[in-house]
Enzyme design. Sequence first.
Site, short mmCIF file in Angstrom:
data_model
loop_
_atom_site.label_atom_id
_atom_site.label_comp_id
_atom_site.label_asym_id
_atom_site.label_seq_id
_atom_site.Cartn_x
_atom_site.Cartn_y
_atom_site.Cartn_z
N ASP A 20 -0.17 -5.57 7.00
CA ASP A 20 -1.45 -5.94 6.40
C ASP A 20 -1.97 -7.17 7.14
O ASP A 20 -1.23 -7.83 7.87
CB ASP A 20 -1.25 -6.26 4.90
CG ASP A 20 -2.55 -6.66 4.24
OD1 ASP A 20 -3.57 -5.97 4.48
OD2 ASP A 20 -2.59 -7.66 3.50
N SER A 21 -3.23 -7.46 6.90
CA SER A 21 -3.83 -8.66 7.50
C SER A 21 -3.16 -9.93 6.96
O SER A 21 -3.22 -10.98 7.59
CB SER A 21 -5.32 -8.70 7.18
OG SER A 21 -5.52 -8.59 5.78
N GLY A 53 -11.33 -8.58 6.95
CA GLY A 53 -12.50 -7.94 6.32
C GLY A 53 -13.84 -8.45 6.78
O GLY A 53 -14.86 -7.78 6.62
N CYS A 83 -3.47 -2.33 4.91
CA CYS A 83 -4.78 -2.99 4.91
C CYS A 83 -5.89 -1.94 4.99
O CYS A 83 -5.91 -1.11 5.91
CB CYS A 83 -4.84 -3.91 6.13
SG CYS A 83 -6.40 -4.76 6.32
N GLU A 163 -6.65 -14.79 -4.08
CA GLU A 163 -5.68 -15.68 -3.41
C GLU A 163 -5.52 -16.99 -4.17
O GLU A 163 -4.45 -17.59 -4.18
CB GLU A 163 -6.12 -15.94 -1.97
CG GLU A 163 -6.22 -14.65 -1.19
CD GLU A 163 -5.45 -14.64 0.10
OE1 GLU A 163 -5.29 -15.70 0.69
OE2 GLU A 163 -5.01 -13.54 0.50
N CYS A 195 -9.35 -2.26 -1.45
CA CYS A 195 -8.88 -3.49 -0.81
C CYS A 195 -7.55 -3.86 -1.44
O CYS A 195 -7.37 -3.71 -2.66
CB CYS A 195 -9.90 -4.61 -1.03
SG CYS A 195 -9.35 -6.22 -0.41
N THR A 196 -6.63 -4.36 -0.62
CA THR A 196 -5.29 -4.71 -1.11
C THR A 196 -5.32 -5.68 -2.29
O THR A 196 -4.42 -5.69 -3.12
CB THR A 196 -4.51 -5.40 0.03
OG1 THR A 196 -5.37 -6.40 0.63
CG2 THR A 196 -4.08 -4.42 1.08
N HIS A 197 -6.35 -6.55 -2.34
CA HIS A 197 -6.37 -7.62 -3.34
C HIS A 197 -6.94 -7.19 -4.70
O HIS A 197 -6.68 -7.83 -5.71
CB HIS A 197 -7.23 -8.78 -2.84
CG HIS A 197 -6.61 -9.56 -1.72
ND1 HIS A 197 -6.22 -8.98 -0.53
CD2 HIS A 197 -6.33 -10.89 -1.60
CE1 HIS A 197 -5.73 -9.92 0.27
NE2 HIS A 197 -5.78 -11.08 -0.36
N1 DGL Z 1 -6.11 -6.60 3.46
C1 DGL Z 1 -7.56 -6.57 3.51
C2 DGL Z 1 -8.04 -5.17 3.09
O1 DGL Z 1 -7.37 -4.46 2.34
C3 DGL Z 1 -8.17 -7.64 2.65
C4 DGL Z 1 -8.00 -9.05 3.21
C5 DGL Z 1 -8.71 -9.25 4.52
O2 DGL Z 1 -9.96 -9.31 4.56
O3 DGL Z 1 -8.03 -9.30 5.54
O4 DGL Z 1 -9.10 -4.77 3.49
#
Ligand code: DGL
Length: 301
Positions: A20-21, A53, A83, A163, A195-197
């Site tokens: 992931d990022s 993102g 991600c 976060e 999105c992961t978050h």
């Molecule tokens: N992991 C990214 C996603 O799921 C979210 C965080 C980022 O912008 O890197 O798109």
Amino acid sequence: MALADSTRVPGPDAPIGVFDSGLGGLTVLRALHERLPTEDLLYFGDTARVPYGTKGEKTVRAFARQDAGLLVARGVKMVVVACNTASAFALAHLSDVLPVPVLGVIEPGVRAALAATRGGTIGVIGTSGTIRSGRYQQGLEAAGLPAERIRAAECPLFVPLVEEGLGGHALATLAVAEYLRPLRDAGLDTLILGCTHYPLLAADIGAYLGPQVRLVDSAESLASAACVALADAGLLRSGPRAGRLGFILSDIPWKFAEIGARFLGKPIDDVESVGLDEMEEAGHALGSGRTADARIRKDPS
Ligand code: DGL
């Protein structure tokens, strides 16, 4: 986690690589660990270069190539792109260059949304990159959903809110209303959390949209897809030992322990940190034929 020999074709006992990022992909790691409890999982978070993102396609693809290359160099048998932004911009490229199977989160998310909808309008929310790539929208349309029954919105403030641990806070309530008002007015029955978050804002989003809207998180659907793909490739790990979790990050952020535990649901220990030079080398190795050699070489063991 011990490093594997990247010159061998990885067998069933090799770990599954997940990248992931940053730390958000730990929500996906958690789902994989629950679905495949005997598999070893090696997580890479590109914490030095998060967020993806807000970045352009070319940059995200180059980073994703290095992330996946690092995991392949560590001997993983499959790469999971946790991600959404990297899945949107880089999955096709990774499928071309990786010597192991690769799965992203978009197709499982689309499948889960189509299974959840009762014939209504489906919404998708994500980072600017994910939404502007149009990949979720294309996936829904390709499955036969008319364009007028698809709504999409980018929600750039959601990642920093999560976060900072602000789920349930008045700031989250404001941001949810700001971004999701047009979707609520469109009469959705299903919303993809692309999105992961965003699963960590599910309570705020659910409270705003109401119980008639089903929230879909692709992590579980992805974990099932990983299970099928491993079984098809004869790569499922058998045996009673519980799967181990390994963690590699490109930076150790100040709030790493707190944020990581929030996403994973338990504390993370034993983190290895890698430099950007190693990342770049891993990205180049995918193109140099070194990993292609590994793909065709017979495992001597
Ligand atoms: N992991 C990214 C996603 O799921 C979210 C965080 C980022 O912008 O890197 O798109």
